[in-house]
Design an enzyme around this catalytic site. Structure first.
Site, PDB file in Angstrom:
ATOM      1  N   HIS A  96       0.860  -1.196   0.000  1.00 21.56           N
ATOM      2  CA  HIS A  96       0.000   0.000   0.000  1.00 21.56           C
ATOM      3  C   HIS A  96       0.894   1.243   0.000  1.00 21.56           C
ATOM      4  CE1 HIS A  96      -2.799   3.071   1.358  1.00 21.56           C
ATOM      5  NE2 HIS A  96      -3.755   2.284   0.915  1.00 21.56           N
ATOM      6  N   GLU A 166      -4.314   1.581  -7.049  1.00 21.25           N
ATOM      7  CA  GLU A 166      -4.745   2.626  -6.135  1.00 21.25           C
ATOM      8  C   GLU A 166      -3.890   3.871  -6.370  1.00 21.25           C
ATOM      9  OE1 GLU A 166      -6.887   0.932  -2.529  1.00 21.25           O
ATOM     10  OE2 GLU A 166      -4.800   1.111  -2.011  1.00 21.25           O
TER      11      GLU A 166
END
Ligand code: PEP
Length: 252
Positions: A96, A166
């Protein structure tokens, strides 16, 4: 199958985690909506408790937000993939952008974690995405393909991998919602390169109940990875319902 999941990040208590899990369990007592694979990624402290509440055979897969590549050892503060699995995780979120930015995660450590996760029979949820300046300069596709190639280096069979695109400019409370046309090039490139190699390609970044359907309609998008809009269980269930309405119907 559309994969729809949420990471709670560093939020909540054991009590709130159990409450969310029990409401989710009750709402999905008859199984997951057809064509949808739900997953939730609580903080590590709540993983075992959420697993207990959901029960064996739950249609909801559990994930860890991070795991170390080593099986055990002197890695203070870390948890291993084996420990995450022991607590009930079936997948591990890796790479992430917050971990890359604030916790020195690099393409190399991401790759080690992907390989360790696969080695333990779990699914890596590989997160990739470019900063706003790269998007503005038209470099999104190269950036994302580079991150995925590095993460999958040396991985023979990526069939259990989930990739979540993302873009950094789109996630979190300071993110701006992406328009579907912002996503088409990256998903076209990911689908061409990896579409038949991995389990699914997901999108994450300011997804909500209003834009979920149009996001799922972008060619190549096979699911949603959601933060804030799924932190209340009703919001998450609504996203599962939206996905179910769009999921391919088997046999048709
Ligand atoms: C994220 O941070 O990965 C994310 C998708 O968050 P949000 O949905 O809140 O933008």
């Amino acid at each position: 199958m559309l994969w729809v999941g949420t990471s709670w990040k560093m939020n909540g208590t054991l009590a709130s985690a159990r409450d969310y899990a029990s409401r989710l369990r009750d709402a999905l007592a008859d199984g997951a909506p057809a064509g949808v694979q739900p997953f939730i990624i609580p903080p590590a402290t709540a993983l075992a408790a959420v697993h207990d509440v959901l029960g064996d055979g739950s249609p909801v897969l559990l994930g860890a937000q991070n795991a170390h590549w080593a099986d055990a050892g002197a890695w203070t503060g870390e948890i291993s993939v084996a420990q995450a699995a022991d607590a009930g995780a079936a997948l591990v979120e890796i790479g992430h952008s917050e971990r890359r930015e604030f916790f020195a995660e690099t393409d190399e450590t991401v790759n080690r974690k992907v390989r360790a996760t696969l080695g333990h029979g779990l699914r890596p949820l590989l997160c990739v995405g470019e900063p706003g300046a790269v998007f503005d300069a038209g470099g999104s596709v190269d950036h994302v393909l580079g991150q995925v190639a590095a993460a999958l280096a040396g991985v023979g069979d990526a069939g259990r991998v989930l990739i979540a695109y993302e873009p950094i400019w789109a996630i979190g409370e300071h993110g701006r919602e992406a328009h579907p046309e912002d996503l088409t090039d990256v998903f076209a490139a990911l689908a061409a390169e990896y579409g038949d190699q991995v389990t699914a390609l997901l999108y994450g970044g300011s997804v909500n109940q209003r834009n979920a359907a149009e996001t799922l309609a972008v060619p190549g998008v096979g699911g949603l990875f959601v933060g804030r809009s799924a932190w209340q269980v009703e919001g998450y269930l609504e996203l599962l319902r939206i996905a179910a309405g769009l999921a391919p119907v088997p046999g048709r």
